[in-house]
Structures are given as C-alpha cells and as structure tokens.
Design a protein around this motif. Structure first.
Motif, PDB file in Angstrom:
ATOM      1  N   GLY A   1      29.595  46.160  57.876  1.00  0.00           N
ATOM      2  CA  GLY A   1      29.220  44.889  57.385  1.00  0.00           C
ATOM      3  C   GLY A   1      30.326  44.169  56.687  1.00  0.00           C
ATOM      4  N   LEU A   2      31.486  44.517  57.405  1.00  0.00           N
ATOM      5  CA  LEU A   2      32.600  43.545  56.716  1.00  0.00           C
ATOM      6  C   LEU A   2      33.529  43.200  57.940  1.00  0.00           C
ATOM      7  N   VAL A   3      33.927  41.840  57.547  1.00  0.00           N
ATOM      8  CA  VAL A   3      34.725  41.069  58.533  1.00  0.00           C
ATOM      9  C   VAL A   3      35.479  39.997  57.860  1.00  0.00           C
ATOM     10  N   LEU A   4      36.658  39.865  58.282  1.00  0.00           N
ATOM     11  CA  LEU A   4      37.585  38.870  57.798  1.00  0.00           C
ATOM     12  C   LEU A   4      37.552  37.867  58.691  1.00  0.00           C
ATOM     13  N   THR A   5      37.710  36.706  58.052  1.00  0.00           N
ATOM     14  CA  THR A   5      37.792  35.351  58.754  1.00  0.00           C
ATOM     15  C   THR A   5      39.251  35.114  58.828  1.00  0.00           C
ATOM     16  N   PRO A   6      39.643  34.366  59.989  1.00  0.00           N
ATOM     17  CA  PRO A   6      41.154  33.762  59.998  1.00  0.00           C
ATOM     18  C   PRO A   6      41.599  33.362  58.693  1.00  0.00           C
ATOM     19  N   GLN A   7      40.936  32.541  58.119  1.00  0.00           N
ATOM     20  CA  GLN A   7      41.409  31.918  56.865  1.00  0.00           C
ATOM     21  C   GLN A   7      41.608  33.144  55.725  1.00  0.00           C
ATOM     22  N   GLU A   8      40.675  33.986  55.644  1.00  0.00           N
ATOM     23  CA  GLU A   8      40.940  35.305  54.743  1.00  0.00           C
ATOM     24  C   GLU A   8      42.061  35.718  54.990  1.00  0.00           C
ATOM     25  N   ILE A   9      42.242  36.110  56.403  1.00  0.00           N
ATOM     26  CA  ILE A   9      43.625  36.931  56.896  1.00  0.00           C
ATOM     27  C   ILE A   9      44.881  36.309  56.537  1.00  0.00           C
ATOM     28  N   GLU A  10      44.793  34.867  56.592  1.00  0.00           N
ATOM     29  CA  GLU A  10      46.109  33.978  56.199  1.00  0.00           C
ATOM     30  C   GLU A  10      46.333  34.173  54.717  1.00  0.00           C
ATOM     31  N   LEU A  11      45.259  34.285  54.086  1.00  0.00           N
ATOM     32  CA  LEU A  11      45.359  34.393  52.436  1.00  0.00           C
ATOM     33  C   LEU A  11      45.581  35.611  52.117  1.00  0.00           C
ATOM     34  N   MET A  12      45.342  36.687  52.693  1.00  0.00           N
ATOM     35  CA  MET A  12      45.613  38.242  52.363  1.00  0.00           C
ATOM     36  C   MET A  12      46.989  38.153  52.746  1.00  0.00           C
ATOM     37  N   MET A  13      47.524  37.830  53.762  1.00  0.00           N
ATOM     38  CA  MET A  13      48.996  38.006  54.395  1.00  0.00           C
ATOM     39  C   MET A  13      49.891  37.239  53.308  1.00  0.00           C
ATOM     40  N   ALA A  14      49.448  35.991  52.794  1.00  0.00           N
ATOM     41  CA  ALA A  14      50.505  35.573  51.821  1.00  0.00           C
ATOM     42  C   ALA A  14      50.216  36.152  50.561  1.00  0.00           C
TER      43      ALA A  14
ATOM     44  N   GLU B   1      31.025  40.415  50.358  1.00  0.00           N
ATOM     45  CA  GLU B   1      31.452  39.064  49.444  1.00  0.00           C
ATOM     46  C   GLU B   1      32.604  39.389  48.602  1.00  0.00           C
ATOM     47  N   ASN B   2      33.011  40.584  48.583  1.00  0.00           N
ATOM     48  CA  ASN B   2      34.507  41.110  47.816  1.00  0.00           C
ATOM     49  C   ASN B   2      35.294  41.863  48.597  1.00  0.00           C
ATOM     50  N   TYR B   3      35.256  41.681  49.850  1.00  0.00           N
ATOM     51  CA  TYR B   3      36.014  42.374  50.781  1.00  0.00           C
ATOM     52  C   TYR B   3      37.426  41.817  50.761  1.00  0.00           C
ATOM     53  N   ALA B   4      37.524  40.534  51.059  1.00  0.00           N
ATOM     54  CA  ALA B   4      38.981  40.081  50.985  1.00  0.00           C
ATOM     55  C   ALA B   4      39.825  40.272  49.828  1.00  0.00           C
ATOM     56  N   ASP B   5      38.923  39.823  48.603  1.00  0.00           N
ATOM     57  CA  ASP B   5      39.682  39.956  47.392  1.00  0.00           C
ATOM     58  C   ASP B   5      40.065  41.473  47.055  1.00  0.00           C
ATOM     59  N   THR B   6      39.156  42.401  47.404  1.00  0.00           N
ATOM     60  CA  THR B   6      39.558  43.780  47.041  1.00  0.00           C
ATOM     61  C   THR B   6      40.732  44.281  47.845  1.00  0.00           C
ATOM     62  N   LEU B   7      40.695  43.511  49.079  1.00  0.00           N
ATOM     63  CA  LEU B   7      42.033  43.967  49.969  1.00  0.00           C
ATOM     64  C   LEU B   7      43.118  43.871  49.324  1.00  0.00           C
ATOM     65  N   ASN B   8      43.192  42.240  48.839  1.00  0.00           N
ATOM     66  CA  ASN B   8      44.316  41.894  48.051  1.00  0.00           C
ATOM     67  C   ASN B   8      44.596  42.734  46.920  1.00  0.00           C
ATOM     68  N   GLU B   9      43.731  43.044  46.142  1.00  0.00           N
ATOM     69  CA  GLU B   9      44.200  43.974  44.904  1.00  0.00           C
ATOM     70  C   GLU B   9      44.617  45.352  45.402  1.00  0.00           C
ATOM     71  N   LEU B  10      43.861  45.861  46.542  1.00  0.00           N
ATOM     72  CA  LEU B  10      44.238  47.195  47.149  1.00  0.00           C
ATOM     73  C   LEU B  10      45.867  47.111  47.778  1.00  0.00           C
TER      74      LEU B  10
ATOM     75  N   CYS C   1      36.538  56.808  40.362  1.00  0.00           N
ATOM     76  CA  CYS C   1      36.346  55.477  39.799  1.00  0.00           C
ATOM     77  C   CYS C   1      35.056  54.704  39.962  1.00  0.00           C
ATOM     78  N   GLY C   2      34.268  54.957  40.912  1.00  0.00           N
ATOM     79  CA  GLY C   2      33.253  54.585  41.342  1.00  0.00           C
ATOM     80  C   GLY C   2      33.142  53.204  41.930  1.00  0.00           C
ATOM     81  N   GLY C   3      34.325  52.770  42.487  1.00  0.00           N
ATOM     82  CA  GLY C   3      34.433  51.651  43.287  1.00  0.00           C
ATOM     83  C   GLY C   3      35.063  50.650  42.119  1.00  0.00           C
ATOM     84  N   SER C   4      35.531  50.900  40.940  1.00  0.00           N
ATOM     85  CA  SER C   4      36.262  50.095  39.927  1.00  0.00           C
ATOM     86  C   SER C   4      37.725  50.059  40.481  1.00  0.00           C
ATOM     87  N   LEU C   5      38.197  48.902  40.608  1.00  0.00           N
ATOM     88  CA  LEU C   5      39.726  48.683  40.958  1.00  0.00           C
ATOM     89  C   LEU C   5      40.425  48.823  39.628  1.00  0.00           C
TER      90      LEU C   5
END
Length: 149
Positions: free
Chosen positions: A33-46, A81-90, A122-126
């Motif tokens: 159930g996780l998909v990144l949009t091109p815009q999310e990928i651009e933001l993640m790469m930045a 809903e938190n996939y892109a933000d979570t990847l950035n923090e990871l 951590c039960g999913g806590s970053l």
C-alpha cells in the motif's frame, strides 16, 4: 566553459535515471500500500542531498536509498500518508549512524538492524529509533569494539 554544461547534462541524466529506478520500486512497494509520486521522489532526493551534505558524505549511487525503501516498505508501521516523510527521516538516521559507526557496518546490516529496532523495540516510533540507535552506535566508538553487535 563547456565543461559545466557537460557536468550539468550528466547530473540531469543521473537524476532522471534515479527517478526511474525509484519509480520502478513502486511495483514492489504497492503490495504494501506504499507508492511514491515523482514529486515525493524529487523532495526525497533533495532531502537526501541535504543530509549527505550535512554529514560530509558523498554517495555515488542511490543503492542505499533503494535498499532502505526495500527493507522498510514491508513494515506494518509505515502507512501511505506518512511514507515519504518517514523515508526522509530514515535517511537522516541512516547517514547519522553511518558516521557514528565510522562505516564499520555495511549498509545492508545497518538497514536491517534499523528495521529490527524500529519494529521490535520502538513500535514504529522514529524518535525512539534515533535514541536506541545512538546507544547502538556508542558501542562502535568504544575501543573494545569487537564487531559482535
């Protein structure tokens, strides 16, 4: 004078290549159930670029990013809903740990350790993951480190 144009065109074509590779990962991650949009990928790469710069690191590929996505996409604690933000923090946690462990642990080992701690302790806590892994990294800075972490 033409050299800057050459480097710029190489940079653009690498960015396009990275975008394609990361979009292709959606084929696997959509099972969870996780998909990144091109815009999310651009933001993640930045964001990744900023993290690398802040830690004084250079990465010549996106293999660590691809592996991070591959490893963590299976986690039940990550939602669309938190996939892109979570990847950035990871990314931030990962590169901080690479520095803190003085690169004594492979990317694969570190990512799997991160996921195990993320899910089991951590039960999913970053935030909790950051503090737990700081303790883990401390062991690498001790002179008696034996590689048995």
């Amino acid at each position: 004078m033409y050299l800057s144009r050459i480097f710029n065109s190489l940079n653009v074509s690498m960015q396009e290549k990275y975008m394609t590779e990361l979009l292709e990962l959606n084929g696997k991650t959509k099972e969870y159930g996780l998909v990144l949009t091109p815009q999310e990928i651009e933001l993640m790469m930045a964001a990744r670029k900023r993290v690398l710069y802040s830690y004084g690191r250079v990465e010549l590929s996106i293999e660590a990013t691809k592996e991070l996505i591959d490893v963590f996409s299976e986690s039940p604690f990550i939602r669309q809903e938190n996939y892109a933000d979570t990847l950035n923090e990871l990314h931030e946690i990962f590169y901080c740990l690479k520095n803190d462990t003085e690169d004594r642990i492979s990317d694969t080992q570190l990512l799997h350790r991160m996921k195990k701690v993320f899910e089991e302790d951590c039960g999913g806590s970053l935030d909790l993951l950051k503090s737990r892994l700081e303790e883990y990294a401390e062991g690498f800075r001790c002179p008696q480190y034996d590689g048995e972490h």
